[in-house]
Motif scaffolding. Structure first.
Motif, PDB file in Angstrom:
ATOM      1  N   LEU A   1       0.670  -1.172   0.078  1.00  0.00           N
ATOM      2  CA  LEU A   1      -0.080  -0.120   0.102  1.00  0.00           C
ATOM      3  C   LEU A   1       0.908   1.377   0.131  1.00  0.00           C
ATOM      4  O   LEU A   1       1.772   1.333   0.910  1.00  0.00           O
ATOM      5  N   ALA A   2       0.519   2.101  -1.070  1.00  0.00           N
ATOM      6  CA  ALA A   2       1.366   3.379  -0.937  1.00  0.00           C
ATOM      7  C   ALA A   2       2.762   3.127  -0.789  1.00  0.00           C
ATOM      8  O   ALA A   2       3.545   4.105  -0.297  1.00  0.00           O
ATOM      9  N   HIS A   3       3.466   2.398  -1.756  1.00  0.00           N
ATOM     10  CA  HIS A   3       4.821   2.215  -1.830  1.00  0.00           C
ATOM     11  C   HIS A   3       5.597   3.135  -2.330  1.00  0.00           C
ATOM     12  O   HIS A   3       4.959   3.616  -3.346  1.00  0.00           O
ATOM     13  N   PRO A   4       6.684   3.638  -1.970  1.00  0.00           N
ATOM     14  CA  PRO A   4       7.344   4.869  -2.536  1.00  0.00           C
ATOM     15  C   PRO A   4       8.245   4.251  -3.784  1.00  0.00           C
ATOM     16  O   PRO A   4       8.729   5.264  -4.222  1.00  0.00           O
ATOM     17  N   GLY A   5       8.202   3.165  -4.082  1.00  0.00           N
ATOM     18  CA  GLY A   5       8.911   2.836  -5.378  1.00  0.00           C
ATOM     19  C   GLY A   5      10.287   2.310  -4.900  1.00  0.00           C
ATOM     20  O   GLY A   5      10.665   2.234  -3.985  1.00  0.00           O
ATOM     21  N   PHE A   6      10.868   2.465  -6.107  1.00  0.00           N
ATOM     22  CA  PHE A   6      12.588   2.126  -5.896  1.00  0.00           C
ATOM     23  C   PHE A   6      13.205   3.284  -5.487  1.00  0.00           C
ATOM     24  O   PHE A   6      13.905   3.931  -6.201  1.00  0.00           O
ATOM     25  N   TRP A   7      13.243   3.890  -3.814  1.00  0.00           N
ATOM     26  CA  TRP A   7      13.604   5.180  -3.486  1.00  0.00           C
ATOM     27  C   TRP A   7      15.055   5.112  -3.608  1.00  0.00           C
ATOM     28  O   TRP A   7      15.559   6.357  -4.049  1.00  0.00           O
ATOM     29  N   ALA A   8      15.816   3.971  -3.489  1.00  0.00           N
ATOM     30  CA  ALA A   8      17.187   4.190  -3.469  1.00  0.00           C
ATOM     31  C   ALA A   8      17.690   4.735  -5.007  1.00  0.00           C
ATOM     32  O   ALA A   8      18.784   5.201  -5.005  1.00  0.00           O
ATOM     33  N   ARG A   9      17.041   4.228  -6.067  1.00  0.00           N
ATOM     34  CA  ARG A   9      17.321   4.582  -7.151  1.00  0.00           C
ATOM     35  C   ARG A   9      16.593   5.914  -7.579  1.00  0.00           C
ATOM     36  O   ARG A   9      17.217   6.927  -8.435  1.00  0.00           O
ATOM     37  N   ASP A  10      15.497   6.114  -7.364  1.00  0.00           N
ATOM     38  CA  ASP A  10      14.512   7.280  -8.003  1.00  0.00           C
ATOM     39  C   ASP A  10      14.968   8.685  -7.017  1.00  0.00           C
ATOM     40  O   ASP A  10      14.504   9.716  -7.657  1.00  0.00           O
ATOM     41  N   LEU A  11      15.361   8.511  -6.040  1.00  0.00           N
ATOM     42  CA  LEU A  11      15.463   9.683  -5.101  1.00  0.00           C
ATOM     43  C   LEU A  11      17.181  10.122  -5.149  1.00  0.00           C
ATOM     44  O   LEU A  11      17.841   9.133  -5.361  1.00  0.00           O
ATOM     45  N   ASP A  12      17.570  11.109  -4.741  1.00  0.00           N
ATOM     46  CA  ASP A  12      18.998  11.523  -4.828  1.00  0.00           C
ATOM     47  C   ASP A  12      19.456  10.901  -3.424  1.00  0.00           C
ATOM     48  O   ASP A  12      19.845  11.535  -2.472  1.00  0.00           O
TER      49      ASP A  12
END
Length: 288
Positions: A62-73
């Motif tokens: 639910l409401a997963h942030p996605g692949f945060w390690a890749r998609d965020l800085d």
């Protein structure tokens, strides 16, 4: 150094929102194999709206942030990241429909040293968007193989739940389907590693592997049967370490050891004699 301890703790993770319904709860349970026997009334409650129950591990989707390690800085070497462990604490049982907001952050880092990698602890809380009720807090343990030497919390040590050295008190065997990884993707995990044979081979696997969180979900459902009399609201928390990949179609055996402090568990792959999930620990509420 591409990242640092301070940079990760300051990383801003955008909030995510989602509206889910009974259909999402049913699809999630079906993707884990529940309902494969339509005459199994205990499983039917998770896939049929008449007396619908919700698996606590639905929280993972639910409401997963996605692949945060890749998609965020983040600065992390995301190509070398492994999902090493997962915990889940239920503060309130999930309803069959709700508006959810997820708030995420990196809570800490254990640095193993240059060339040895680091453990990053990523927390996600699920709250009701309408009344701020906290349903679940999850912590994903990420092993960042390429980021040792970034600095970290020198006082923090990994928690390992040691399985008792005696035969298990109970066990449950579940045959996964050859389609399970493809079905589980419909919950939102679209990583092609779990669908595309060519990408799986490039990653070193003979064929697409099952999602770690699908194995986690199978374990959760098995634990609710073994330890909670099929009442998901009795599950308070679940914590484990991922040890080996599972291929769709393999048989999973969930074993439990009941102790005064809680229940230990392990998930093994039949036929290959490997442990897919190890050092598991779950707490449950006493039957009313």
């Amino acid at each position: 150094m591409a990242t640092s301890y301070e940079k990760l703790l300051a990383l801003k993770v955008p909030e995510k929102t989602v509206h889910y319904t009974a259909k999402d709860c049913q699809l999630y349970a079906l993707s884990l194999g529940l309902g494969s026997d339509p005459m199994n009334l205990a499983e039917l409650d998770f896939v049929y709206e008449k007396n619908l129950k919700v698996l606590p591990s639905l929280s993972m989707t639910l409401a997963h942030p996605g692949f945060w390690a890749r998609d965020l800085d983040s600065g992390l070497d995301w190509v070398k990241i492994l999902h090493a462990g997962q915990s889940m604490t239920m503060h309130q049982a999930l309803p069959s429909e709700a508006n959810i907001v997820a708030r995420s952050r990196i809570v800490d880092v254990i640095d193993k040293g240059e060339g040895k990698g680091a453990l990053v602890y990523f927390e996600r809380q699920l709250l009701d968007q309408d009344n701020d009720t906290l349903y679940c807090a999850m912590v994903q343990t990420v092993f960042c193989r390429g980021d040792g030497g970034m600095g970290g919390n020198q006082e923090l040590k990994p928690v390992t739940h040691q399985i008792p050295e005696r035969p298990a008190d109970a066990a449950l065997v579940q045959q996964t389907s050859a389609q399970m990884a493809l079905l589980y993707r419909l919950n939102g995990d679209m990583n092609p590693l779990h669908a595309d044979p060519e990408i799986a081979k490039k990653a070193g696997f003979e064929r697409p592997i099952l999602q770690g969180l699908a194995s986690f979900g199978v374990a959760c459902a098995s634990l609710i049967t073994l330890c909670c009399d099929n009442e998901p609201s009795r599950m308070l928390s679940m914590d484990c370490r991922f040890s080996a990949p599972v291929y769709p179609g393999e048989t999973l055996r969930t074993e439990v050891w009941r102790e005064a402090e809680g229940i230990y568990f392990r998930v093994s792959v039949a036929g290959r004699e490997v442990r897919a999930i190890d050092n598991g620990f779950v707490k449950v509420r006493a039957a009313s």
